[in-house]
Design a protein around this motif. Structure first.
Motif, PDB file in Angstrom:
ATOM      1  N   PHE A 237      40.021  41.300  33.796  1.00  0.00           N
ATOM      2  CA  PHE A 237      39.853  40.711  35.117  1.00  0.00           C
ATOM      3  C   PHE A 237      40.629  39.404  35.149  1.00  0.00           C
ATOM      4  CE2 PHE A 237      37.945  40.648  39.103  1.00  0.00           C
ATOM      5  CZ  PHE A 237      37.257  39.476  39.358  1.00  0.00           C
TER       6      PHE A 237
ATOM      7  N   SER B  59      33.915  37.913  40.877  1.00  0.00           N
ATOM      8  CA  SER B  59      34.383  36.637  41.430  1.00  0.00           C
ATOM      9  C   SER B  59      33.402  35.522  41.109  1.00  0.00           C
ATOM     10  CB  SER B  59      34.581  36.746  42.934  1.00  0.00           C
ATOM     11  OG  SER B  59      33.372  37.045  43.573  1.00  0.00           O
TER      12      SER B  59
ATOM     13  N   GLN C  87      36.934  23.254  40.116  1.00  0.00           N
ATOM     14  CA  GLN C  87      37.876  24.341  40.368  1.00  0.00           C
ATOM     15  C   GLN C  87      37.220  25.385  41.274  1.00  0.00           C
ATOM     16  OE1 GLN C  87      39.852  25.921  36.896  1.00  0.00           O
ATOM     17  NE2 GLN C  87      40.159  23.888  36.018  1.00  0.00           N
ATOM     18  N   TYR C  88      38.033  25.961  42.146  1.00  0.00           N
ATOM     19  CA  TYR C  88      37.572  26.983  43.085  1.00  0.00           C
ATOM     20  C   TYR C  88      38.354  28.259  42.819  1.00  0.00           C
ATOM     21  CZ  TYR C  88      35.577  22.892  45.270  1.00  0.00           C
ATOM     22  OH  TYR C  88      34.879  21.728  45.482  1.00  0.00           O
ATOM     23  N   PHE C  89      37.626  29.354  42.733  1.00  0.00           N
ATOM     24  CA  PHE C  89      38.215  30.590  42.245  1.00  0.00           C
ATOM     25  C   PHE C  89      38.484  31.593  43.360  1.00  0.00           C
ATOM     26  CE2 PHE C  89      38.120  30.372  37.610  1.00  0.00           C
ATOM     27  CZ  PHE C  89      37.455  29.180  37.446  1.00  0.00           C
ATOM     28  N   GLY C  90      39.521  32.398  43.143  1.00  0.00           N
ATOM     29  CA  GLY C  90      39.828  33.502  44.025  1.00  0.00           C
ATOM     30  C   GLY C  90      38.948  34.703  43.714  1.00  0.00           C
ATOM     31  N   PRO C  91      39.125  35.785  44.463  1.00  0.00           N
ATOM     32  CA  PRO C  91      38.282  36.977  44.277  1.00  0.00           C
ATOM     33  C   PRO C  91      38.619  37.791  43.042  1.00  0.00           C
ATOM     34  CG  PRO C  91      39.889  37.357  45.991  1.00  0.00           C
ATOM     35  CD  PRO C  91      40.015  35.912  45.616  1.00  0.00           C
TER      36      PRO C  91
ATOM     37  N   LEU D 108      41.664  35.997  37.195  1.00  0.00           N
ATOM     38  CA  LEU D 108      41.222  35.090  38.251  1.00  0.00           C
ATOM     39  C   LEU D 108      42.210  33.947  38.408  1.00  0.00           C
ATOM     40  CD1 LEU D 108      37.438  34.879  37.399  1.00  0.00           C
ATOM     41  CD2 LEU D 108      38.335  35.485  39.635  1.00  0.00           C
TER      42      LEU D 108
ATOM     43  N   GLN E   1      30.194  21.862  34.747  1.00  0.00           N
ATOM     44  CA  GLN E   1      30.296  22.626  35.982  1.00  0.00           C
ATOM     45  C   GLN E   1      29.598  23.962  35.789  1.00  0.00           C
ATOM     46  OE1 GLN E   1      34.305  22.815  37.464  1.00  0.00           O
ATOM     47  NE2 GLN E   1      33.713  23.847  39.357  1.00  0.00           N
TER      48      GLN E   1
ATOM     49  N   TYR F  22      43.222  32.624  34.890  1.00  0.00           N
ATOM     50  CA  TYR F  22      42.233  32.935  33.876  1.00  0.00           C
ATOM     51  C   TYR F  22      42.216  34.434  33.642  1.00  0.00           C
ATOM     52  CZ  TYR F  22      40.168  28.295  34.489  1.00  0.00           C
ATOM     53  OH  TYR F  22      39.962  26.943  34.545  1.00  0.00           O
TER      54      TYR F  22
END
Lengths: 112, 110
Positions: free
Chosen positions: A88, B42, A101-105, A90, B33, A36
């Motif tokens: 930025f 983040s 969905q699980y995101f990185g830093p 991601l 979501q 992203y």
């Protein structure tokens, strides 16, 4: 537990220079992976997704490319950066395409 | 294509007040979501639910898929709740695209 790591944390690059951003996921085999991008003050946009090694689908064209050389690795790159690439970035993963969905830093990129 | 609209764009609350964030989407969705985006950028996944109501801690997510809307209720807001709240529509059909709204910026003040 699954962990997601992105590198570098931040970059300052010159217009026209190459770029490579990385993302790794540990603790999950065959994850769906995503890139992203978010311009400063802008909306998150999905750039690429991959459901398996060697397969990458483009969602939005921004003169960037992505590759998945390993099951747990996703790379975003370009040979020539533009000012508009600043923002930025991601990386995210999910067990399947319809799953949470699980995101990185994230990696913050400034192109000058 | 899919569109997600969030309101309000920003919200200022005093500590202890409740917040109600809205999300409207343009096409049929199986669920919504909700994410929290920290000031550093983040994202943290908060809740994901199909039609109905789901709770976690001080958060309540309500989704009415038939009416293409959802909401996130934050009770007894705390200063540490400050940040941007994003709602997202999952992929539909063969499209693997998660579509985000523009976010609601929440500021909780003492």
């Amino acid at each position: 537990a699954q962990t997601i790591h992105q590198w570098p944390v931040a970059e300052i690059k010159a217009v026209g220079s190459p770029l490579s951003l990385g993302c790794t996921i540990k603790g999950k085999s065959s994850p769906n992976l995503y890139w992203y991008w978010q311009a400063t003050g802008g909306t998150l946009q999905q750039l690429f997704y991959s459901i398996t090694v060697g397969q990458v689908e483009s969602v939005v064209q921004l003169n960037l490319s992505a590759s998945r050389p390993k099951d747990d690795q996703f790379i975003l790159s370009t040979e020539k950066l533009l000012l508009s690439h600043s923002g930025f970035y991601l990386c995210a993963w999910s067990p399947g395409p319809q799953d949470t969905q699980y995101f990185g830093p994230g990696t913050r990129l400034l192109v000058l | 294509g899919q569109q997600v609209q969030q309101s309000p764009a920003s919200l200022v609350l005093q500590e202890g007040e409740n917040a109600e964030l809205q999300c409207n989407f343009s096409s049929t969705a199986t669920r919504l979501q909700w994410f929290y985006q920290r000031p550093g950028g983040s994202l943290v996944s908060l809740l994901s639910n199909p039609s109905g109501t789901k709770h976690t801690g001080r958060l309540t997510s309500t989704t009415v898929t038939k009416e293409r809307r959802g909401s996130l209720h934050i009770s007894s807001s705390q200063i540490t709740d400050s940040g941007t709240y994003l709602c997202a529509m999952p992929p539909t059909g063969g499209n693997n695209k998660l579509t985000f709204g523009q976010g609601t910026v929440l500021s909780v003040i003492p």
